[in-house]
Design a protein around this motif. Structure first.
Motif, PDB file in Angstrom:
ATOM      1  N   ASN A 225       8.019   4.714  -4.811  1.00 15.19           N
ATOM      2  CA  ASN A 225       6.872   3.840  -5.046  1.00 15.19           C
ATOM      3  C   ASN A 225       7.377   2.409  -5.200  1.00 15.19           C
ATOM      4  O   ASN A 225       7.393   1.835  -6.283  1.00 15.19           O
ATOM      5  CB  ASN A 225       6.127   4.280  -6.308  1.00 15.19           C
ATOM      6  CG  ASN A 225       4.798   3.569  -6.468  1.00 15.19           C
ATOM      7  OD1 ASN A 225       4.473   2.655  -5.724  1.00 15.19           O
ATOM      8  ND2 ASN A 225       4.028   3.996  -7.455  1.00 15.19           N
ATOM      9  N   SER A 226       7.838   1.826  -4.107  1.00 16.16           N
ATOM     10  CA  SER A 226       8.466   0.512  -4.156  1.00 16.16           C
ATOM     11  C   SER A 226       7.491  -0.580  -4.542  1.00 16.16           C
ATOM     12  O   SER A 226       7.866  -1.568  -5.172  1.00 16.16           O
ATOM     13  CB  SER A 226       9.105   0.192  -2.807  1.00 16.16           C
ATOM     14  OG  SER A 226       8.167   0.367  -1.760  1.00 16.16           O
ATOM     15  N   ARG A 227       6.227  -0.410  -4.205  1.00 10.91           N
ATOM     16  CA  ARG A 227       5.218  -1.416  -4.545  1.00 10.91           C
ATOM     17  C   ARG A 227       5.075  -1.562  -6.059  1.00 10.91           C
ATOM     18  O   ARG A 227       5.181  -2.647  -6.624  1.00 10.91           O
ATOM     19  CB  ARG A 227       3.873  -1.019  -3.935  1.00 10.91           C
ATOM     20  CG  ARG A 227       2.754  -2.007  -4.255  1.00 10.91           C
ATOM     21  CD  ARG A 227       1.386  -1.384  -3.999  1.00 10.91           C
ATOM     22  NE  ARG A 227       1.289  -0.785  -2.684  1.00 10.91           N
ATOM     23  CZ  ARG A 227       0.305  -1.012  -1.818  1.00 10.91           C
ATOM     24  NH1 ARG A 227      -0.658  -1.833  -2.138  1.00 10.91           N
ATOM     25  NH2 ARG A 227       0.260  -0.404  -0.678  1.00 10.91           N
ATOM     26  N   GLN A 253      11.625  -4.774  -3.184  1.00 10.13           N
ATOM     27  CA  GLN A 253      10.899  -5.600  -2.223  1.00 10.13           C
ATOM     28  C   GLN A 253      11.338  -5.303  -0.799  1.00 10.13           C
ATOM     29  O   GLN A 253      10.507  -5.270   0.125  1.00 10.13           O
ATOM     30  CB  GLN A 253      11.113  -7.072  -2.565  1.00 10.13           C
ATOM     31  CG  GLN A 253      10.410  -7.503  -3.848  1.00 10.13           C
ATOM     32  CD  GLN A 253      10.770  -8.910  -4.279  1.00 10.13           C
ATOM     33  OE1 GLN A 253      11.841  -9.403  -3.953  1.00 10.13           O
ATOM     34  NE2 GLN A 253       9.874  -9.557  -5.021  1.00 10.13           N
ATOM     35  N   GLU A 255      12.533  -2.416   0.354  1.00  9.94           N
ATOM     36  CA  GLU A 255      11.978  -1.112   0.733  1.00  9.94           C
ATOM     37  C   GLU A 255      10.482  -1.214   1.015  1.00  9.94           C
ATOM     38  O   GLU A 255       9.975  -0.596   1.955  1.00  9.94           O
ATOM     39  CB  GLU A 255      12.243  -0.095  -0.379  1.00  9.94           C
ATOM     40  CG  GLU A 255      13.712   0.286  -0.525  1.00  9.94           C
ATOM     41  CD  GLU A 255      13.917   1.415  -1.506  1.00  9.94           C
ATOM     42  OE1 GLU A 255      12.904   1.980  -1.977  1.00  9.94           O
ATOM     43  OE2 GLU A 255      15.091   1.746  -1.801  1.00  9.94           O
ATOM     44  N   LEU A 256       9.795  -1.992   0.188  1.00 10.80           N
ATOM     45  CA  LEU A 256       8.356  -2.154   0.391  1.00 10.80           C
ATOM     46  C   LEU A 256       8.084  -2.855   1.720  1.00 10.80           C
ATOM     47  O   LEU A 256       7.165  -2.479   2.464  1.00 10.80           O
ATOM     48  CB  LEU A 256       7.766  -2.957  -0.771  1.00 10.80           C
ATOM     49  CG  LEU A 256       6.259  -3.223  -0.730  1.00 10.80           C
ATOM     50  CD1 LEU A 256       5.479  -1.921  -0.691  1.00 10.80           C
ATOM     51  CD2 LEU A 256       5.835  -4.059  -1.936  1.00 10.80           C
ATOM     52  N   GLU A 259       8.614  -0.419   4.473  1.00 11.02           N
ATOM     53  CA  GLU A 259       7.589   0.634   4.460  1.00 11.02           C
ATOM     54  C   GLU A 259       6.283   0.148   5.056  1.00 11.02           C
ATOM     55  O   GLU A 259       5.651   0.840   5.861  1.00 11.02           O
ATOM     56  CB  GLU A 259       7.360   1.076   3.014  1.00 11.02           C
ATOM     57  CG  GLU A 259       6.234   2.078   2.833  1.00 11.02           C
ATOM     58  CD  GLU A 259       6.020   2.399   1.368  1.00 11.02           C
ATOM     59  OE1 GLU A 259       4.858   2.363   0.931  1.00 11.02           O
ATOM     60  OE2 GLU A 259       7.008   2.665   0.662  1.00 11.02           O
ATOM     61  N   GLN A 297       2.380  -7.356  -4.564  1.00  9.11           N
ATOM     62  CA  GLN A 297       3.714  -7.091  -4.009  1.00  9.11           C
ATOM     63  C   GLN A 297       3.618  -6.655  -2.551  1.00  9.11           C
ATOM     64  O   GLN A 297       4.465  -7.020  -1.726  1.00  9.11           O
ATOM     65  CB  GLN A 297       4.427  -6.013  -4.837  1.00  9.11           C
ATOM     66  CG  GLN A 297       4.664  -6.388  -6.282  1.00  9.11           C
ATOM     67  CD  GLN A 297       5.216  -7.793  -6.428  1.00  9.11           C
ATOM     68  OE1 GLN A 297       6.270  -8.120  -5.898  1.00  9.11           O
ATOM     69  NE2 GLN A 297       4.492  -8.636  -7.149  1.00  9.11           N
ATOM     70  N   ALA A 298       2.585  -5.875  -2.247  1.00  9.30           N
ATOM     71  CA  ALA A 298       2.407  -5.456  -0.855  1.00  9.30           C
ATOM     72  C   ALA A 298       2.074  -6.653   0.032  1.00  9.30           C
ATOM     73  O   ALA A 298       2.570  -6.773   1.162  1.00  9.30           O
ATOM     74  CB  ALA A 298       1.304  -4.404  -0.778  1.00  9.30           C
ATOM     75  N   ALA A 301       5.176  -8.640   0.546  1.00  8.87           N
ATOM     76  CA  ALA A 301       6.108  -7.952   1.436  1.00  8.87           C
ATOM     77  C   ALA A 301       5.790  -8.263   2.896  1.00  8.87           C
ATOM     78  O   ALA A 301       6.685  -8.383   3.732  1.00  8.87           O
ATOM     79  CB  ALA A 301       6.055  -6.443   1.192  1.00  8.87           C
ATOM     80  N   GLN A 654      -1.002   4.415   1.209  1.00 11.81           N
ATOM     81  CA  GLN A 654      -0.241   3.639   0.226  1.00 11.81           C
ATOM     82  C   GLN A 654      -0.919   3.677  -1.141  1.00 11.81           C
ATOM     83  O   GLN A 654      -0.267   3.866  -2.173  1.00 11.81           O
ATOM     84  CB  GLN A 654      -0.104   2.182   0.697  1.00 11.81           C
ATOM     85  CG  GLN A 654       0.790   2.016   1.905  1.00 11.81           C
ATOM     86  CD  GLN A 654       0.731   0.599   2.454  1.00 11.81           C
ATOM     87  OE1 GLN A 654      -0.183  -0.161   2.147  1.00 11.81           O
ATOM     88  NE2 GLN A 654       1.694   0.246   3.290  1.00 11.81           N
ATOM     89  N   LYS A 658       0.500   5.527  -4.537  1.00 12.58           N
ATOM     90  CA  LYS A 658       0.670   4.712  -5.752  1.00 12.58           C
ATOM     91  C   LYS A 658      -0.027   5.373  -6.939  1.00 12.58           C
ATOM     92  O   LYS A 658       0.543   5.501  -8.033  1.00 12.58           O
ATOM     93  CB  LYS A 658       0.098   3.326  -5.520  1.00 12.58           C
ATOM     94  CG  LYS A 658       0.044   2.454  -6.771  1.00 12.58           C
ATOM     95  CD  LYS A 658      -0.554   1.093  -6.438  1.00 12.58           C
ATOM     96  CE  LYS A 658      -0.729   0.263  -7.697  1.00 12.58           C
ATOM     97  NZ  LYS A 658      -1.732   0.791  -8.606  1.00 12.58           N
TER      98      LYS A 658
END
Length: 806
Positions: A225-227, A253, A255-256, A259, A297-298, A301, A654, A658
């Motif tokens: 869950n990188s976000r 960040q 990884e997100l 992804e 964050q998404a 990204a 996503q 989450k």
């Protein structure tokens, strides 16, 4: 309870008892006694040094004749000097109550009658002189004792401060400040300790909050869950910058970014950014700050330079900080009020040293709290008289781990008969310790003592195995000056139910009743099912109930062992049990207690689904199946509409992942159980490619699938297929003989029976195919109901097979 509380309560009990005695004596004297008879008895008591009795008789005389007289008539022509207040002062003097004696003498002087008696004036002057001398001696003793108390107090406080025990250091300083409130060194030390304790508390709160965020972020990052991990690391960095956490944030960040960005064109990226900003803004307006940060964050990204997202993130962080501060102040206020109430109770009970401890805890939270400052002043004042009495300061007993207090009873609860206590005793001399249960010495104790600048510190550890459910525990410390302290409370051992005699009795009773109950239940159940024309076999429809699914145990275990890291393809002829197995697999995954993963299975039937509604169908089933775990979350767009496509599905997956990660402490695995997957054979290849990219890149850590169909293997094993070499391939074959016999016999066990060899004949005739077994057995049960029989014979099987063409 501390030694102060015990001593204070003991003193008050003694005074209360004395007052009761005096009142009873006065009452008895008043009945039928004249004032002069009571006065005469008081004089006799004074001659025999029975001071308390003299006070009682004098009070009785004063009730009848309150005015003094140098020549009072008693009876007949007899006259006496009647100076009751002088006599009362003499009695109080010998009882050690100097203030009361002086007050009595002053009352006698105001009445002027004593001026007429040279003997009376001389006696009053003599006792005044004695009181003054005594007060001077006590004052000198106090002056001599004060430096000793200060030295002991400062030495103990320094020792505790070096050990980092600020609360104990403040408690030790209390003695110095009680006898010398303006002592410079003691006041400087107290100010320093309160400030250090307050800063330590703030730093501990920040450190605990930050450590919790880092752990939470690492767990989220490990779960894929990188976000949310990125948002959590940003919160941690707001509390304190740290290179290690900055590295974790950078990893999350990256990884997100990988992804979300994979497989999207520019238009889809823009649409996802806009949708993410809209959700983040809505979350921020609704006060859901963590959700807003995660959405941002998404967005970042996809576009790290998005100024709107950066500004909103900064505003959210500021609002979060203000909310945390308000929560901390609210929590502090609640704790402060509880401590202040406890301090008032301790002062009222005479436990002055413990009252100072609670007041200091409040001052650590609020240095200017007026109520805590008043409690401190009152405790210092009352503690001073006690500490400065010559050689009367008793040892101070502090327990490190007293058992919990039972609400409403004051008893201390222990869950094990083995009781252990640790504590420390402070005194000017070495001490001897006793541990009593109901007045009897018990347990084994070890102790060590050391001297620090004139203060003896004794640390002890005491162990005892309780022989009764409830007992009075008493800890007594006696120093070499004869001063004694005591801590006492009632201990109650609460045994777990499994150790109680009731549990053993219930087990024995249950063992005796179970066989009879089972026999009666089975007879009743069989009769009821026969009357209802019970037939458990299902021919044609998939098996949805766990108790009606039989066999496939090895296949189920094989899939469960591989599903955490691999997707699986099930293929085989029609009606071989693929759909029923998918439903059984869904139940198994839901109940699986895997220590690493938590599985969230979703069954999807693709039969008749056109390609333009493929992603919408997946989304609709996911949101429907997982609704209780998604907290009311809705798809980003109506999934049944034609406009719902790959970009919307990626966004919704996503969000779903989450939400699942937030509620799980393990790594999340969303398992798509897709039946009738042959439909994909006729779809546009781009749909297959995009679906495969979800499993291979975007959500590889959190998304797997089990697909089932008839002709998928021959289509998907070609090198040109997007699914080439992607699935673990498993052929669904007929049931083996043992599983087939279980499917035949188990559903009707206890109701119907089979003659020897009948089950094997059914297996042979059906080839172990579950659909044929179910159809044949269903007809056999109907035949038994019609003929009112309970056993299946070979003849029944032959007849049924002819009807079914087997």
């Amino acid at each position: 309870m501390s030694q102060r509380g015990a001593s204070g309560r003991g003193a008050r009990k003694g005074v209360s008892g004395l007052m009761v005695v005096l009142f009873l004596l006065s009452a008895s004297a008043a009945v039928g006694e004249t004032w002069y008879e009571s006065y005469e008895k008081a004089e006799e008591a004074l001659r025999q040094e029975r001071w308390s009795e003299a006070v009682a008789h004098l009070n009785s005389a004063l009730e009848q004749k309150p005015n003094s007289s140098a020549n009072a008539r008693t009876y007949g022509m007899r006259f006496v000097e009647y100076f009751p207040y002088l006599r009362l002062g003499v009695a109080y003097f010998h009882l050690g109550q100097a203030d009361a004696a002086l007050q009595a003498f002053e009352t006698e002087e105001r009445q002027k009658e004593i001026d007429k008696s040279a003997r009376g004036r001389a006696e009053l002057a003599d006792f005044r002189s004695r009181i003054e001398n005594r007060l001077k001696e006590e004052s000198a003793a106090r002056e001599q004792r004060t430096p000793q108390v200060i030295a002991e107090s400062l030495a103990a406080a320094r020792t505790f401060e070096l050990q980092g025990r600020n609360e104990d250091a403040l408690a030790a300083l209390a003695r110095a400040l009680a006898v010398a409130p303006n002592h410079p060194e003691a006041n400087r030390a107290r100010t320093r300790l309160l400030a250090a304790a307050a800063e330590l508390r703030r730093e501990q709160d920040r450190a605990e909050r930050r450590a919790g965020l880092v752990r939470e972020g690492e767990t989220q990052l490990e779960a894929g869950n990188s976000r949310q991990a990125a948002a959590t690391f940003i919160e941690a960095l707001e509390l304190r910058r740290d290179a290690e956490v900055e590295g974790l944030l950078k990893k999350a960040q990256e990884e997100l970014r990988a992804e979300i960005g994979g497989g999207l064109d520019a238009a889809e990226r823009t649409r996802l950014q806009q949708a993410g900003m809209a959700r983040a803004t809505r979350y921020a307006e609704e006060g859901q700050h963590s959700e807003a940060l995660a959405e941002l964050q998404a967005v970042l990204a996809l576009d790290p330079q998005n100024s709107s997202a950066q500004a909103l993130a900064q505003r959210v962080l500021l609002v979060q900080a203000a909310a945390r501060k308000a929560d901390a102040e609210s929590s502090t206020g609640t704790a402060r009020e509880a401590l202040l109430a406890e301090g008032d109770q301790l002062l009222a009970s005479g436990d002055y040293e413990q009252a100072l401890r609670t007041a200091n805890r409040v001052l650590v939270l609020d240095a200017t709290n007026e109520r805590a400052l008043r409690q401190t002043s009152q405790a210092y004042s009352r503690l001073s008289d006690f500490l400065l009495a010559p050689d009367k300061a008793p040892p101070a007993i502090l327990l490190d781990d007293a058992p919990e207090v039972a609400e409403g009873t004051g008893e201390r609860l222990v869950r094990s008969p083995d009781l252990t206590l640790h504590g420390t005793v402070y005194d000017g001399t070495p001490v001897e310790l006793q541990f009593l249960a109901d007045g009897v010495p018990v347990g084994s104790a070890t102790s060590s003592r050391r001297e620090v600048q004139g203060l003896w510190i004794t640390e002890f550890r005491w162990q005892h195995r309780a022989s009764s459910r409830s007992f009075a525990l008493e800890i007594v410390a006696l120093d070499r000056a004869g001063n004694r302290s005591r801590v006492e409370y009632r201990v109650r051992y609460v045994a777990p139910f499994l150790r109680s005699p009731w549990f053993a009795a219930l087990v024995i009773l249950g063992i005796a009743l179970v066989p009879a109950g089972l026999f009666a239940y089975r007879r009743w159940r069989r009769g009821r099912l026969v009357r209802q024309r019970f037939n458990p076999y299902i021919a044609g429809a998939p098996i949805l109930e766990q108790q009606r699914f039989f066999g496939r145990q090895q296949l189920r275990e094989y899939v469960l062992r591989r599903i955490s890291n691999n997707s699986v393809m099930l293929y085989g002829e029609r009606r071989i049990g693929k759909t029923s197995f998918q439903h059984e697999l869904k139940r198994s995954l839901t109940q699986l207690g895997d220590p690493v993963h938590e599985f969230f299975p979703v069954f999807v039937d693709l039969q008749g689904t056109p390609q333009e509604k493929f992603f919408g169908t997946l989304a609709a089933e996911i949101f429907h199946e997982l609704a209780p775990k998604l907290g009311g979350m809705e798809p980003s767009a109506p999934p049944r509409d034609a406009g719902y496509g790959y970009a919307e599905f990626v966004l919704d997956i996503q969000r779903v992942l989450k939400a699942l990660k937030e509620r799980s402490t393990r790594k999340v695995k969303l398992v798509l159980l897709i039946d009738e997957v042959d439909e994909l054979n006729d779809y546009d290849p781009r749909i297959n490619q995009r679906l495969r990219s979800l499993f291979m890149r975007a959500f590889s850590d959190n998304l797997v699938s089990v697909v089932s169909g008839v002709s998928i293997k021959k289509h998907w094993e070609r090198e040109g297929s997007p699914w080439y070499n992607f699935f673990q391939e498993i052929e669904m074959k007929p049931l083996d003989p043992e599983e087939a016999r279980s499917l035949i016999e188990a559903p009707v066990r206890g109701v119907f029976a089979f003659d020897p060899g009948v089950s094997d004949e059914i297996v042979r005739r059906t080839g172990g195919k579950p659909y044929l077994i179910q159809r044949l057995c269903s007809g056999l049960v109907d035949r038994l109901h019609t003929e009112k029989r309970q056993r299946v014979t070979r003849a029944d099987v032959e007849s049924a097979c002819r009807l079914e063409g087997l």
